[in-house]
Design an enzyme around this catalytic site. Structure first.
Site, PDB file in Angstrom:
ATOM      1  N   TYR A   1       0.828  -1.202   0.000  1.00 40.46           N
ATOM      2  CA  TYR A   1       0.000   0.000   0.000  1.00 40.46           C
ATOM      3  C   TYR A   1       0.865   1.256   0.000  1.00 40.46           C
ATOM      4  O   TYR A   1       0.700   2.159  -0.835  1.00 40.46           O
ATOM      5  CB  TYR A   1      -0.912  -0.017   1.222  1.00 40.46           C
ATOM      6  CG  TYR A   1      -1.809   1.186   1.363  1.00 40.46           C
ATOM      7  CD1 TYR A   1      -2.966   1.281   0.606  1.00 40.46           C
ATOM      8  CD2 TYR A   1      -1.508   2.210   2.254  1.00 40.46           C
ATOM      9  CE1 TYR A   1      -3.804   2.380   0.731  1.00 40.46           C
ATOM     10  CE2 TYR A   1      -2.336   3.309   2.384  1.00 40.46           C
ATOM     11  CZ  TYR A   1      -3.485   3.384   1.622  1.00 40.46           C
ATOM     12  OH  TYR A   1      -4.303   4.481   1.747  1.00 40.46           O
TER      13      TYR A   1
ATOM     14  N   LYS B   1       1.322   3.953  -3.064  1.00 44.10           N
ATOM     15  CA  LYS B   1       0.909   5.345  -2.860  1.00 44.10           C
ATOM     16  C   LYS B   1       2.067   6.311  -3.070  1.00 44.10           C
ATOM     17  O   LYS B   1       1.865   7.453  -3.513  1.00 44.10           O
ATOM     18  CB  LYS B   1       0.314   5.512  -1.458  1.00 44.10           C
ATOM     19  CG  LYS B   1      -1.054   4.872  -1.292  1.00 44.10           C
ATOM     20  CD  LYS B   1      -2.096   5.537  -2.160  1.00 44.10           C
ATOM     21  CE  LYS B   1      -3.496   5.036  -1.843  1.00 44.10           C
ATOM     22  NZ  LYS B   1      -4.543   5.752  -2.591  1.00 44.10           N
TER      23      LYS B   1
END
Length: 267
Positions: free
Chosen positions: A155, A159
């Site tokens: 994640y 990002k």
């Protein structure tokens, strides 16, 4: 709900909008006079959200499907004839766990949803409307993209890539289209419940602003960045974290939030 911003006559496309931050963003645009086109994977949840929004259309599906993003753009153009704002909020936090245990195929899915899908949607909006008429894009990133933390390596890394994509697009699409990011700290969304549900009140008050974030806190930042009030801003990352990065100077009496450096949007 009232808004200090004027979006009358404009159209916003918001992904991951059946709940959490995405829904709060869509509600903010409607309150400011915009019409919205929303999407999410949960068809029933999206139907409820669309009914709640009023001046809105919705299309259920996953942003990982390129055909879905094309249909979403076509829906906005067919229904409203323009796309002034794109908010890329849909995201996945999978695979969760140490990267040495991560399935490479699941790792690839994180980049498909969190990086590739935002690029594809901006491409569609650019070709359909923004190239000729201008507009604004906001990518929902995370406060945790600039440092490491446990279990959310896919994640956080994806990002971080989205942050760079934001800056790259800001340079390429200027001056007609502004592209910015909003990076939340820990926000009370269902997707992040596994973090904030175990964060006690003492930890929350260790933040300089004394509480965890709410979806409306992020929606307000998105509306400001896409409004004329921010018309000389592009390529920036707006941190909305309740003071997470300054809490050492704040000298809280409690222990810091565990895993609190991550925001997980309610996709």
């Amino acid at each position: 709900m009232t808004s200090p911003y004027a979006f009358g006559g404009k159209v916003a496309v918001v992904t991951g909008a059946s709940r959490g931050i995405g829904l709060a963003v869509a509600e903010g645009f409607v309150a400011a006079g915009a019409r919205v086109c929303v999407t999410a994977r949960d068809a029933d949840g999206l139907a409820r959200a669309t009914a709640r929004l009023g001046d809105a259309v919705g299309l259920a599906g996953t942003v990982a499907d390129p055909a879905h993003l094309r249909r979403l753009t076509e829906l906005a153009m067919d229904e409203y004839g323009r796309i002034d704002v794109v908010v890329n909020n849909a995201a996945t936090n999978q695979p969760y766990g140490p990267l040495m245990d991560a399935d490479p195929d699941r790792w690839r899915e994180a980049f498909t949803v969190n990086v590739e899908a935002p690029l594809r949607l901006v491409q569609h909006a650019w070709r359909a409307w923004m190239r000729a008429h201008g507009g604004s894009v906001v990518n929902i990133c995370t406060e945790g993209a600039t440092h490491v933390g446990p279990h959310l390596g896919a994640y956080g890394t994806s990002k971080a890539a989205l942050l760079h994509l934001t800056r790259q697009l800001a340079g390429e699409l200027a001056p007609g289209v502004r592209v910015n990011a909003v990076s939340p700290g820990l926000v009370r969304t269902e997707m992040a419940r596994f973090v904030w549900d175990r964060a006690d009140q003492e930890s929350a008050t260790g933040l300089p602003l004394g509480r965890l974030g709410e979806p409306g806190d992020i929606a307000g930042a998105v509306l400001w960045l896409t409004s004329d009030a921010a018309k000389w801003i592009t390529g920036t990352d707006l941190l909305v974290d309740g003071g997470t990065r300054v809490r050492a100077a704040h000298a809280p009496k409690s222990a810091p939030l565990q895993d609190g450096n991550y925001h997980l949007p309610g996709a």
